[in-house]
Write a protein that holds these residues in place. Structure first.
Motif, short mmCIF file in Angstrom:
data_model
loop_
_atom_site.label_atom_id
_atom_site.label_comp_id
_atom_site.label_asym_id
_atom_site.label_seq_id
_atom_site.Cartn_x
_atom_site.Cartn_y
_atom_site.Cartn_z
N PHE A 71 -12.31 114.25 72.06
CA PHE A 71 -11.27 113.36 72.56
C PHE A 71 -10.62 112.48 71.51
N LYS A 72 -11.40 111.84 70.68
CA LYS A 72 -10.86 110.90 69.71
C LYS A 72 -11.40 111.25 68.32
N ALA A 73 -10.53 111.16 67.33
CA ALA A 73 -10.96 111.45 65.95
C ALA A 73 -12.02 110.45 65.53
N ARG A 74 -13.11 110.98 64.98
CA ARG A 74 -14.21 110.13 64.51
C ARG A 74 -14.57 110.53 63.09
N TYR A 75 -14.79 109.52 62.27
CA TYR A 75 -15.17 109.74 60.89
C TYR A 75 -16.41 108.91 60.59
N SER A 76 -17.21 109.39 59.67
CA SER A 76 -18.37 108.61 59.21
C SER A 76 -18.24 108.39 57.71
N ILE A 77 -18.76 107.27 57.27
CA ILE A 77 -18.74 106.92 55.86
C ILE A 77 -20.18 106.87 55.39
N ASP A 78 -20.51 107.73 54.42
CA ASP A 78 -21.85 107.78 53.86
C ASP A 78 -21.84 107.19 52.47
N ALA A 79 -22.68 106.20 52.27
CA ALA A 79 -22.80 105.60 50.95
C ALA A 79 -24.11 104.84 50.87
N ALA A 80 -24.70 104.90 49.73
CA ALA A 80 -25.92 104.13 49.50
C ALA A 80 -25.57 102.66 49.41
N SER A 81 -26.09 101.88 50.29
CA SER A 81 -25.94 100.42 50.33
C SER A 81 -24.55 99.93 50.72
N ILE A 82 -23.61 100.80 51.06
CA ILE A 82 -22.27 100.36 51.46
C ILE A 82 -22.06 100.75 52.91
N GLU A 83 -21.55 99.81 53.69
CA GLU A 83 -21.30 100.05 55.10
C GLU A 83 -19.96 99.45 55.47
N VAL A 84 -19.24 100.13 56.34
CA VAL A 84 -17.95 99.63 56.82
C VAL A 84 -18.09 99.33 58.30
N GLN A 85 -17.74 98.11 58.70
CA GLN A 85 -17.82 97.72 60.10
C GLN A 85 -16.49 97.17 60.54
N GLY A 86 -16.15 97.43 61.79
CA GLY A 86 -14.90 96.96 62.35
C GLY A 86 -14.08 98.14 62.79
#
Length: 164
Positions: free
Chosen positions: A84-99
């Motif tokens: 239904f909706k485009a979803r992406y994930s961000i993989d990184a050691a110690s880095i996170e994106v929120q919002g």
């Protein structure tokens, strides 16, 4: 806290734009590969030295992007399978994106602490983003994240409009 601004031109065929500082001076130059496989974006400082490279993986079932900073891969952006909706994930050691990063309104965390904030500026000609850098060591990574996520969104929008 340092503020940077990215303003992309709507009708830019050469895929070149600048990242400006709070005083309006050039801070970084971004150049996309035109008609090249794999698709890349090179980010250079004002001395012309490449500080980051964003590369789209060529052969993958779902889009995948790699972000290198100073020659080391630090972030991977993956499109996830969704009906239904485009979803992406961000993989990184110690880095996170929120919002709400799909609407380009998010915070970047490292080890649980906010190191940057990104906001899309509305009612502008072209895409414009305000970046607040709270940890200057993360400046290049945050800029690369914004450009990579914007390209992911633009690719998705182009694919959606081509399908209709």
């Amino acid at each position: 806290m340092k503020k940077l601004y990215i303003k992309q031109k709507v009708l830019s065929f050469n895929e070149k734009f600048t990242v400006k500082d709070q005083q309006g001076n050039d801070a970084y130059y971004v150049e996309g590969s035109l008609m090249k496989i794999p698709k890349t974006f090179s980010i250079s400082n004002t001395a012309g030295t490449e500080v980051a490279l964003i590369t789209k993986k060529v052969f993958s079932f779902l889009p995948k992007f790699y972000v290198e900073v100073h020659g080391q891969e630090v972030v991977t952006i993956n499109k996830e399978f969704s009906f239904f909706k485009a979803r992406y994930s961000i993989d990184a050691a110690s880095i996170e994106v929120q919002g709400n990063w799909w609407d380009m309104d998010f915070e970047v965390f490292q080890y649980g602490e906010v190191v940057g904030k990104v906001n899309k500026e509305w009612f502008t000609w072209g895409d414009s983003y305000k970046i607040q850098v709270l940890n200057e060591e993360m400046e290049t990574i945050i800029i690369a994240l914004v450009i990579a996520i914007d390209y992911v969104k633009a690719s998705q929008a182009a694919a959606s409009s081509a399908a209709t």
